[in-house]
Design a protein around this motif. Structure first.
Motif, PDB file in Angstrom:
ATOM      1  N   UNK A   1       0.557  -1.170   0.106  1.00  0.00           N
ATOM      2  CA  UNK A   1      -0.043  -0.307   0.313  1.00  0.00           C
ATOM      3  C   UNK A   1       0.920   1.184   0.264  1.00  0.00           C
ATOM      4  N   UNK A   2       1.550   1.392   1.306  1.00  0.00           N
ATOM      5  CA  UNK A   2       2.699   2.562   1.020  1.00  0.00           C
ATOM      6  C   UNK A   2       4.073   2.937   0.745  1.00  0.00           C
ATOM      7  N   UNK A   3       4.257   1.220  -0.500  1.00  0.00           N
ATOM      8  CA  UNK A   3       5.571   1.612  -0.707  1.00  0.00           C
ATOM      9  C   UNK A   3       5.989   1.238  -2.215  1.00  0.00           C
ATOM     10  N   UNK A   4       7.606   0.490  -2.493  1.00  0.00           N
ATOM     11  CA  UNK A   4       6.493   0.655  -4.164  1.00  0.00           C
ATOM     12  C   UNK A   4       7.280  -0.922  -4.474  1.00  0.00           C
ATOM     13  N   UNK A   5       7.492  -1.656  -3.356  1.00  0.00           N
ATOM     14  CA  UNK A   5       7.027  -3.268  -3.557  1.00  0.00           C
ATOM     15  C   UNK A   5       6.388  -3.529  -3.923  1.00  0.00           C
ATOM     16  N   UNK A   6       5.684  -5.014  -4.469  1.00  0.00           N
ATOM     17  CA  UNK A   6       4.997  -5.278  -5.699  1.00  0.00           C
ATOM     18  C   UNK A   6       4.649  -6.841  -4.889  1.00  0.00           C
ATOM     19  N   UNK A   7       3.468  -7.184  -5.177  1.00  0.00           N
ATOM     20  CA  UNK A   7       2.907  -8.516  -4.446  1.00  0.00           C
ATOM     21  C   UNK A   7       4.350  -9.710  -4.963  1.00  0.00           C
ATOM     22  N   UNK A   8       4.613 -10.338  -6.246  1.00  0.00           N
ATOM     23  CA  UNK A   8       5.379 -10.814  -6.529  1.00  0.00           C
ATOM     24  C   UNK A   8       7.037 -11.341  -6.019  1.00  0.00           C
ATOM     25  N   UNK A   9       7.238  -9.218  -5.842  1.00  0.00           N
ATOM     26  CA  UNK A   9       8.376  -9.643  -4.696  1.00  0.00           C
ATOM     27  C   UNK A   9       8.448  -9.740  -3.108  1.00  0.00           C
ATOM     28  N   UNK A  10       7.235  -9.427  -2.765  1.00  0.00           N
ATOM     29  CA  UNK A  10       6.743  -9.776  -1.206  1.00  0.00           C
ATOM     30  C   UNK A  10       6.520 -11.616  -1.842  1.00  0.00           C
ATOM     31  N   UNK A  11       5.645 -12.357  -2.459  1.00  0.00           N
ATOM     32  CA  UNK A  11       5.958 -13.611  -2.818  1.00  0.00           C
ATOM     33  C   UNK A  11       7.354 -14.373  -3.043  1.00  0.00           C
ATOM     34  N   UNK A  12       8.454 -13.816  -3.962  1.00  0.00           N
ATOM     35  CA  UNK A  12       9.718 -14.240  -4.485  1.00  0.00           C
ATOM     36  C   UNK A  12       9.896 -14.390  -2.814  1.00  0.00           C
ATOM     37  N   UNK A  13      10.028 -13.610  -2.167  1.00  0.00           N
ATOM     38  CA  UNK A  13      11.189 -13.855  -0.679  1.00  0.00           C
ATOM     39  C   UNK A  13      10.358 -14.092   0.501  1.00  0.00           C
ATOM     40  N   UNK A  14       9.164 -14.212   0.840  1.00  0.00           N
ATOM     41  CA  UNK A  14       8.107 -14.889   1.680  1.00  0.00           C
ATOM     42  C   UNK A  14       7.671 -15.851   1.142  1.00  0.00           C
ATOM     43  N   UNK A  15       6.830 -15.937   0.138  1.00  0.00           N
ATOM     44  CA  UNK A  15       6.100 -17.579  -0.279  1.00  0.00           C
ATOM     45  C   UNK A  15       4.456 -16.424  -0.415  1.00  0.00           C
ATOM     46  N   UNK A  16       3.676 -17.574  -0.605  1.00  0.00           N
ATOM     47  CA  UNK A  16       2.600 -17.142  -1.648  1.00  0.00           C
ATOM     48  C   UNK A  16       1.320 -17.095  -0.523  1.00  0.00           C
ATOM     49  N   UNK A  17       1.475 -17.581   0.519  1.00  0.00           N
ATOM     50  CA  UNK A  17       0.731 -16.886   2.048  1.00  0.00           C
ATOM     51  C   UNK A  17       0.867 -16.595   2.521  1.00  0.00           C
ATOM     52  N   UNK A  18       2.534 -15.135   2.815  1.00  0.00           N
ATOM     53  CA  UNK A  18       1.962 -14.001   3.257  1.00  0.00           C
ATOM     54  C   UNK A  18       1.644 -13.048   2.160  1.00  0.00           C
ATOM     55  N   UNK A  19       2.005 -13.754   1.045  1.00  0.00           N
ATOM     56  CA  UNK A  19       2.041 -12.241  -0.155  1.00  0.00           C
ATOM     57  C   UNK A  19       0.355 -12.198  -0.103  1.00  0.00           C
ATOM     58  N   UNK A  20      -0.592 -13.172  -0.603  1.00  0.00           N
ATOM     59  CA  UNK A  20      -1.977 -13.325  -0.292  1.00  0.00           C
ATOM     60  C   UNK A  20      -1.887 -12.696   1.402  1.00  0.00           C
ATOM     61  N   UNK A  21      -1.476 -12.696   2.095  1.00  0.00           N
ATOM     62  CA  UNK A  21      -2.354 -12.291   3.149  1.00  0.00           C
ATOM     63  C   UNK A  21      -1.736 -10.542   3.174  1.00  0.00           C
TER      64      UNK A  21
END
Length: 187
Positions: free
Chosen positions: A74-94
């Motif tokens: 919501x507040x940075x330039x980080x996107x879903x795919x970056x979170x998914x690649x680093x922390x996994x799909x469950x975290x990215x979806x949450x």
């Protein structure tokens, strides 16, 4: 005390959030005051950990990573795919469910949409939203109007209504904070 989460997962997400929110700040209760945004992230996570301490069956790693990352989409330039690649799909979806869809025209529609998506997630994600609003019910920024303060409190009660089943301790704490928040509303 129950510890159902790993310090390594915490540190990895904390470091990521610290870098993602670098330089961001929010208004404090004193006119002109600026508080580093990472303070909010740490406060939300502390509230969440209090809830995690009462239930060994919860996935603490999912909850804590979502808490630490809850505002990066919501507040940075980080996107879903970056979170998914680093922390996994469950975290990215949450994290995605915890993020407002700013394409929706009103804040109320954004909140209702987010709550709907949160309710499709594991209980741990629900807890993050409760912890987030508990933290946000501290003394509001000096520049907020009474109308905004009242609306924010009402939104907290909506969050409670929708997500109170996630955790008894956090649910009770949110109601207490919403009651206490009345002191900041003059009308």
């Amino acid at each position: 005390m129950i510890q159902n989460w790993s310090q390594d997962h915490y540190v990895k997400a904390w470091d990521f959030a610290t870098m993602a929110h670098e330089g961001q700040a929010y208004g404090g209760p004193i006119e002109g005051q600026r508080i580093p945004y990472i303070n909010h992230i740490g406060s939300v996570t502390m509230e969440l950990i209090c809830g995690l301490n009462s239930n060994a069956s919860l996935n603490g790693n999912l909850a804590i990573q979502c808490a630490l990352l809850h505002d990066v989409l919501e507040d940075t330039d980080v996107d879903f795919r970056t979170i998914e690649s680093i922390f996994g799909l469950d975290v990215a979806q949450g994290v995605s469910a915890l993020s407002k869809d700013e394409r929706l025209p009103t804040k109320r529609e954004q909140m209702l949409d987010s709550l709907k998506r949160i309710k499709l997630q594991p209980r741990e994600v629900w807890m993050v939203k409760l912890a987030d609003r508990i933290t946000n019910l501290s003394e509001p920024p000096a520049y907020w109007t009474d109308e905004k303060r009242a609306a924010y409190r009402e939104e907290a009660l909506l969050i409670h209504k929708e997500l109170h089943e996630a955790d008894e301790l956090l649910s009770k704490r949110l109601l207490e904070k919403a009651e206490s928040y009345k002191q900041y509303i003059k009308t």
